[in-house]
Design an enzyme around this catalytic site. Structure first.
Site, PDB file in Angstrom:
ATOM      1  N   GLU A 142       0.846  -1.223   0.000  1.00 20.27           N
ATOM      2  CA  GLU A 142       0.000   0.000   0.000  1.00 20.27           C
ATOM      3  C   GLU A 142       0.865   1.252   0.000  1.00 20.27           C
ATOM      4  O   GLU A 142       0.553   2.257   0.643  1.00 20.27           O
ATOM      5  CB  GLU A 142      -1.022  -0.049   1.134  1.00 20.27           C
TER       6      GLU A 142
HETATM    7  N1  CAA Z   1      -6.874  11.376  -4.011  1.00 18.06           N
HETATM    8  C1  CAA Z   1      -7.362  11.784  -5.193  1.00 18.06           C
HETATM    9  N2  CAA Z   1      -6.599  11.954  -6.297  1.00 18.06           N
HETATM   10  C2  CAA Z   1      -5.285  11.697  -6.179  1.00 18.06           C
HETATM   11  C3  CAA Z   1      -4.693  11.277  -4.968  1.00 18.06           C
HETATM   12  C4  CAA Z   1      -5.560  11.109  -3.851  1.00 18.06           C
HETATM   13  N3  CAA Z   1      -5.104  10.693  -2.671  1.00 18.06           N
HETATM   14  N4  CAA Z   1      -3.370  11.120  -5.162  1.00 18.06           N
HETATM   15  C5  CAA Z   1      -3.130  11.423  -6.453  1.00 18.06           C
HETATM   16  N5  CAA Z   1      -4.283  11.767  -7.067  1.00 18.06           N
HETATM   17  C6  CAA Z   1      -4.494  12.207  -8.440  1.00 18.06           C
HETATM   18  C7  CAA Z   1      -3.738  13.500  -8.718  1.00 18.06           C
HETATM   19  O1  CAA Z   1      -4.489  14.618  -8.333  1.00 18.06           O
HETATM   20  C8  CAA Z   1      -3.551  13.426 -10.226  1.00 18.06           C
HETATM   21  O2  CAA Z   1      -4.738  13.770 -10.872  1.00 18.06           O
HETATM   22  P1  CAA Z   1      -4.854  15.148 -11.751  1.00 18.06           P
HETATM   23  O3  CAA Z   1      -3.834  15.043 -12.841  1.00 18.06           O
HETATM   24  O4  CAA Z   1      -6.258  15.147 -12.206  1.00 18.06           O
HETATM   25  O5  CAA Z   1      -4.551  16.256 -10.783  1.00 18.06           O
HETATM   26  C9  CAA Z   1      -3.370  11.928 -10.472  1.00 18.06           C
HETATM   27  O6  CAA Z   1      -3.925  11.258  -9.339  1.00 18.06           O
HETATM   28  C10 CAA Z   1      -1.922  11.546 -10.633  1.00 18.06           C
HETATM   29  O7  CAA Z   1      -1.245  11.942  -9.479  1.00 18.06           O
HETATM   30  P2  CAA Z   1       0.307  12.223  -9.465  1.00 18.06           P
HETATM   31  O8  CAA Z   1       0.686  13.155 -10.584  1.00 18.06           O
HETATM   32  O9  CAA Z   1       0.656  12.633  -8.064  1.00 18.06           O
HETATM   33  O10 CAA Z   1       0.889  10.776  -9.836  1.00 18.06           O
HETATM   34  P3  CAA Z   1       2.329  10.173  -9.701  1.00 18.06           P
HETATM   35  O11 CAA Z   1       2.597   9.369 -10.890  1.00 18.06           O
HETATM   36  O12 CAA Z   1       3.315  11.245  -9.346  1.00 18.06           O
HETATM   37  O13 CAA Z   1       2.164   9.130  -8.490  1.00 18.06           O
HETATM   38  C11 CAA Z   1       1.973   8.326  -6.251  1.00 18.06           C
HETATM   39  C12 CAA Z   1       1.652   9.435  -7.258  1.00 18.06           C
HETATM   40  C13 CAA Z   1       1.518   8.851  -4.901  1.00 18.06           C
HETATM   41  C14 CAA Z   1       3.458   8.015  -6.193  1.00 18.06           C
HETATM   42  C15 CAA Z   1       1.149   7.056  -6.650  1.00 18.06           C
HETATM   43  O14 CAA Z   1       1.604   6.521  -7.861  1.00 18.06           O
HETATM   44  C16 CAA Z   1       1.169   5.978  -5.591  1.00 18.06           C
HETATM   45  O15 CAA Z   1       0.460   6.068  -4.591  1.00 18.06           O
HETATM   46  N6  CAA Z   1       1.990   4.907  -5.794  1.00 18.06           N
HETATM   47  C17 CAA Z   1       2.001   3.768  -4.877  1.00 18.06           C
HETATM   48  C18 CAA Z   1       0.966   2.757  -5.281  1.00 18.06           C
HETATM   49  C19 CAA Z   1       0.598   1.846  -4.168  1.00 18.06           C
HETATM   50  O16 CAA Z   1       0.370   2.247  -3.031  1.00 18.06           O
HETATM   51  N7  CAA Z   1       0.467   0.573  -4.505  1.00 18.06           N
HETATM   52  C20 CAA Z   1       0.009  -0.387  -3.558  1.00 18.06           C
HETATM   53  C21 CAA Z   1      -0.754  -1.456  -4.233  1.00 18.06           C
HETATM   54  S1  CAA Z   1      -2.131  -2.068  -3.357  1.00 18.06           S
HETATM   55  C22 CAA Z   1      -1.576  -3.084  -2.158  1.00 18.06           C
HETATM   56  O17 CAA Z   1      -0.443  -3.105  -1.795  1.00 18.06           O
HETATM   57  C23 CAA Z   1      -2.654  -3.899  -1.550  1.00 18.06           C
HETATM   58  C24 CAA Z   1      -2.170  -5.053  -0.743  1.00 18.06           C
HETATM   59  O18 CAA Z   1      -1.747  -6.058  -1.244  1.00 18.06           O
HETATM   60  C25 CAA Z   1      -2.309  -5.025   0.713  1.00 18.06           C
END
Ligand code: CAA
Length: 380
Positions: A363
């Site tokens: 996550e």
């Molecule tokens: N709420 C709403 N929108 C959001 C948001 C949030 N919390 N965070 C980002 N966004 C939106 C942004 O506003 C943007 O939209 P707009 O262009 O319309 O403004 C869009 O999403 C893209 O955002 P970024 O430009 O910030 O994207 P990025 O490529 O720089 O990445 C990141 C951001 C935070 C690094 C994201 O890629 C991320 O969270 N990565 C990690 C993924 C992750 O947690 N994976 C886990 C998998 S699930 C898991 O692990 C389950 C399990 O097994 C237990």
């Protein structure tokens, strides 16, 4: 902010504590060794209402607040993080996402069964080349009018084999990048959907983690969650809440390891006295206790933010970051306090140490939490 627990919250906490001691602890070493999914335990957790804790009772959920959910996650994770991750994914990533963004038909068809724990769900975002870099989705969902054709591979999916319902994030329009991504509800058994082999993991060995393969899977349009192109936002918003659940898991692992170390230090004698009388051990316990209390405040605050309608992107990421780092540090120290016994499975702390590691990875890794936090504070 008052974190005094209500009567109801205290009862829920006690129910989870009793369940962990009476139902999760027996056989835990064997399940961990054998990588055995805790099917019986999941059934009992469903009966206790732990699988749809925050879902409205009209959809079969327990209708509780996020803090109650955090309390349950903490207690279960003190003993068995393999079971608590199943609870976390079903509650935070699957039920919450469907209840918040799904259509009434989707809720009636899927949420009612997921919230009661009749079936469990999986959240499918990660790919071989898109783990942290989640916008780089290679799985495609091509729009064919009344359905999508889904192709691609998902990796490290919790509940990969045991789930019946999968929320799959896929790219529909590459040119639109993250704005061309959709979230689709895929059912086990759909033609072309295959479950890959089970991963052999360092920790949370009882949870079933699989890759998933989609080969021309026909998914009806009514299975898309929210409007076209909302899939990435859906994933981000869902994960923001999921991080509170995993933060609570990390807190529980830390607290479980600490409680075992504290007890052991008062029983084990060396150099003529209980080892807790040696400052080298007492200072470790002081550090562990302080870090756990700090983590607990961050986790409860993030839950409070969610329950009070505040933005919890940053407080959830801070809770997850700090609790995960604490879980790892405290579990390592708990093994150290146990000395040679800590290296032996019967004493449980080595398992908690192995389980702690994943909280710094899934996550969103600790580094991802720092991206979320730093972007948030720099924007202000
Ligand atoms: N709420 C709403 N929108 C959001 C948001 C949030 N919390 N965070 C980002 N966004 C939106 C942004 O506003 C943007 O939209 P707009 O262009 O319309 O403004 C869009 O999403 C893209 O955002 P970024 O430009 O910030 O994207 P990025 O490529 O720089 O990445 C990141 C951001 C935070 C690094 C994201 O890629 C991320 O969270 N990565 C990690 C993924 C992750 O947690 N994976 C886990 C998998 S699930 C898991 O692990 C389950 C399990 O097994 C237990």
């Amino acid at each position: 902010m008052d974190f005094t627990l209500s009567e109801e919250q205290l009862m829920i906490q006690e129910a989870a504590r009793d369940f962990a001691q009476n139902e999760l602890l027996p056989g835990i070493i064997e399940r961990d060794d054998a990588q055995e999914f805790p099917a019986e335990q999941v059934k009992k957790m469903a009966e206790l209402g732990f699988l749809g804790m925050m879902v409205d009772s009209k959809y079969g959920g327990s209708g509780l607040d996020t803090l109650s959910y955090v309390l349950v996650m903490e207690e279960l994770s003190k003993v068995d993080a393999s079971s608590s991750v199943i609870v976390s994914v079903n509650n935070s990533l699957v039920c919450w996402g469907l209840e918040t963004f799904g259509t009434e038909e989707q809720k009636q068809k899927y949420l009612t069964k997921l919230a009661t724990g009749e079936i469990i769900g999986a959240f499918c975002l990660s790919e071989p080349e898109a783990g942290s870099d989640a916008t780089s989705q290679k799985t495609t969902a091509i729009d064919k009018g009344d359905h999508y054709i889904l192709n691609g591979t998902k990796n490290w999916i919790t509940n990969g084999n045991s789930a019946e319902v999968y929320l799959v994030i896929a790219q529909t329009n590459v040119e639109k990048r993250h704005k061309g991504i959709n979230a689709l509800i895929v059912e086990k058994g759909m033609k072309g959907f295959e479950i890959g082999p089970k991963e052999n993991k360092l920790g949370i060995r009882g949870s079933d983690t699989h890759s998933l393969l989609f080969n021309d899977v026909k998914v009806p349009k009514e299975n898309r969650i929210a409007e076209d192109g909302f899939g990435f936002k859906f994933a981000m918003k869902t994960l923001a809440g999921g991080r509170i659940g995993i933060a609570a898991q990390a807190l529980g692992i830390a607290a479980g390891a600490y409680e075992l170390a504290l007890k052991y230090s008062k029983e084990r004698k060396a150099f003529g006295t209980e080892i807790s009388n040696h400052q080298a051990i007492a200072f470790k316990l002081a550090d562990m206790h302080t870090k756990i209390q700090a983590a607990r405040h961050l986790v409860y605050k993030a839950a409070w933010d969610k329950d009070n309608g505040n933005n919890y992107d940053i407080s959830g990421a801070m809770a997850k970051l700090y609790a995960a780092e604490t879980a790892m540090e405290v579990a390592v120290e708990a093994v150290q306090i146990h000395g040679g016994n800590g290296f032996v499975k019967d004493y449980h702390v080595e398992r908690l140490m192995r389980d702690a590691k994943i909280t710094q990875i899934y996550e969103g890794t600790s580094e991802i939490q720092k991206i979320v936090i730093s972007r948030g504070i720099l924007k202000v």
